[in-house]
Scaffold this motif. Structure first.
Motif, PDB file in Angstrom:
ATOM      1  N   LEU A  81       0.756  21.159   6.490  1.00 30.40           N
ATOM      2  CA  LEU A  81      -0.136  20.827   5.487  1.00 30.40           C
ATOM      3  C   LEU A  81      -1.477  20.318   5.844  1.00 30.40           C
ATOM      4  CD1 LEU A  81       1.172  18.685   2.492  1.00 30.40           C
ATOM      5  CD2 LEU A  81      -0.889  18.089   3.667  1.00 30.40           C
ATOM      6  N   VAL A  82      -1.536  19.485   7.102  1.00 34.73           N
ATOM      7  CA  VAL A  82      -2.662  19.014   7.492  1.00 34.73           C
ATOM      8  C   VAL A  82      -3.530  20.020   8.131  1.00 34.73           C
ATOM      9  CG1 VAL A  82      -2.015  16.251   7.861  1.00 34.73           C
ATOM     10  CG2 VAL A  82      -1.928  18.187   9.660  1.00 34.73           C
ATOM     11  N   LEU A  83      -2.923  21.046   8.871  1.00 33.50           N
ATOM     12  CA  LEU A  83      -3.743  22.087   9.206  1.00 33.50           C
ATOM     13  C   LEU A  83      -4.418  23.017   8.059  1.00 33.50           C
ATOM     14  CD1 LEU A  83      -1.630  23.290  12.336  1.00 33.50           C
ATOM     15  CD2 LEU A  83      -3.596  22.099  12.255  1.00 33.50           C
ATOM     16  N   ASP A  84      -3.875  23.293   7.035  1.00 32.28           N
ATOM     17  CA  ASP A  84      -4.100  24.027   5.986  1.00 32.28           C
ATOM     18  C   ASP A  84      -5.306  23.012   5.317  1.00 32.28           C
ATOM     19  OD1 ASP A  84      -2.503  25.897   5.798  1.00 32.28           O
ATOM     20  OD2 ASP A  84      -1.022  25.172   4.377  1.00 32.28           O
ATOM     21  N   LEU A  85      -5.411  21.747   5.278  1.00 34.76           N
ATOM     22  CA  LEU A  85      -6.415  21.122   4.813  1.00 34.76           C
ATOM     23  C   LEU A  85      -7.761  21.220   5.854  1.00 34.76           C
ATOM     24  CD1 LEU A  85      -4.713  17.748   3.487  1.00 34.76           C
ATOM     25  CD2 LEU A  85      -5.708  19.565   2.326  1.00 34.76           C
ATOM     26  N   ALA A  86      -7.430  21.172   7.225  1.00 36.49           N
ATOM     27  CA  ALA A  86      -8.459  21.622   8.092  1.00 36.49           C
ATOM     28  C   ALA A  86      -9.275  22.830   7.754  1.00 36.49           C
ATOM     29  CB  ALA A  86      -8.040  21.416   9.713  1.00 36.49           C
ATOM     30  N   ARG A  87      -8.354  23.820   7.441  1.00 35.10           N
ATOM     31  CA  ARG A  87      -8.838  25.326   7.120  1.00 35.10           C
ATOM     32  C   ARG A  87      -9.680  25.113   5.947  1.00 35.10           C
ATOM     33  NH1 ARG A  87      -3.278  26.382   8.403  1.00 35.10           N
ATOM     34  NH2 ARG A  87      -3.388  27.646  10.626  1.00 35.10           N
ATOM     35  N   ASN A  88      -9.280  24.508   5.033  1.00 35.63           N
ATOM     36  CA  ASN A  88     -10.113  24.369   3.747  1.00 35.63           C
ATOM     37  C   ASN A  88     -11.546  23.528   4.082  1.00 35.63           C
ATOM     38  OD1 ASN A  88      -7.715  24.984   2.351  1.00 35.63           O
ATOM     39  ND2 ASN A  88      -7.292  23.201   1.497  1.00 35.63           N
ATOM     40  N   SER A  89     -11.315  22.540   4.932  1.00 33.70           N
ATOM     41  CA  SER A  89     -12.831  21.906   5.250  1.00 33.70           C
ATOM     42  C   SER A  89     -13.596  22.861   6.022  1.00 33.70           C
ATOM     43  CB  SER A  89     -12.309  20.720   6.006  1.00 33.70           C
ATOM     44  OG  SER A  89     -11.733  19.755   5.319  1.00 33.70           O
TER      45      SER A  89
END
Length: 264
Positions: A81-89
């Motif tokens: 989940l947090v890696l997906d947020l990093a990709r979004n950023s």
């Protein structure tokens, strides 16, 4: 990997807007001062490949990339989940100045060698490592319904040993390790670095000039035999209030480094 349902998120600015990070609004660790100071501890002339172990949503790695134009960064975590947020950023136009120099790698930092290597954490991968490991042993952490948030703060029964082992494995000889940890855990850190790292600089971080340090920044060189140094350290606040000292504001809001010098 974590399978929790995706939480509501916020978009938060760091370094006076040089970096924008998407992160969970609650239920997981939220990045703050520790990540900014970890990135700022890299010397101003740092070049090469920086690996952020336990990167979460990427705040420290983003801040390092925004500050240092001659580095590439790999964010490593095993929380999908947090890696997906990093990709979004990384797709945010506000991060365009550094996004092309940052990549994301899903891997378990604490796994055994063969599994780590198969996931992409290979020997000699990094010129520099930054890491903000979980602070607390499991026996000292009260259970919480926010399981993912607890994981971000809690070491398992192996403590820091797997983190130090992985750092030594993927860092080239002569490469640097930079980490932030709680001040009362200094002995624990030194124990796991022994025989793997030298040229250790310990930098206390104090909330006020007359207060005991609550955090330590630590820099070390893989395979060096140079002795440990206890450095002057940094103070965050002036007086009894919450006002930051000018030097602390420059780090947090202007993207300035701490002025630390490299060692060999």
């Amino acid at each position: 990997m974590t399978s929790d349902a995706a939480p509501a998120t916020t978009r938060d600015a760091f370094l006076g807007g040089l970096v924008t990070v998407e992160q969970p609004a609650k239920g997981r660790h939220r990045a703050g001062l520790d990540a900014v100071y970890l990135a700022a501890a890299l010397p101003d002339d740092t070049t090469g490949h920086v690996v952020d172990l336990g990167a979460g949503v990427g705040t420290a790695g983003f801040c390092a990339a925004a500050r240092l134009g001659d580095i590439t960064v790999t964010l490593v975590d095993n929380d999908a989940l947090v890696l997906d947020l990093a990709r979004n950023s990384l797709t945010d136009a506000l991060n365009a100045a550094f996004a092309s120099r940052v990549q994301v790698l899903a891997a378990d930092i604490t796994a055994r060698g063969a599994e780590r290597h198969a996931s992409g954490l290979t020997p000699g991968l990094a010129d520099h490592i930054i890491m903000n490991p979980p602070y607390y042993p499991a026996r000292q952490f009260r259970s919480s319904p926010a399981g993912a948030r607890a994981q971000a703060h809690m070491l398992d029964e192996r403590g820091l040993e797997p983190w130090a082992r992985t750092a030594a494995d993927i860092l080239r000889e002569g490469g640097s390790l930079t980490m932030i940890f709680r001040a009362d855990g200094l002995q624990e850190v030194l124990d796991v670095l022994q025989g793997r790292f030298g040229a250790i600089d310990v930098i206390p971080v104090r909330p006020r000039a007359d207060a005991a340090a609550t955090r330590i920044l630590l820099r070390a060189i893989r395979a060096s035999r140079a002795p440990l140094r206890l450095m002057p350290g940094f103070v965050l606040h002036e007086g009894e209030g919450s006002q930051f000292l000018p030097e602390a504001r420059a780090v947090m809001r202007d993207g300035k480094g701490l002025g630390l010098q490299p060692r060999s």
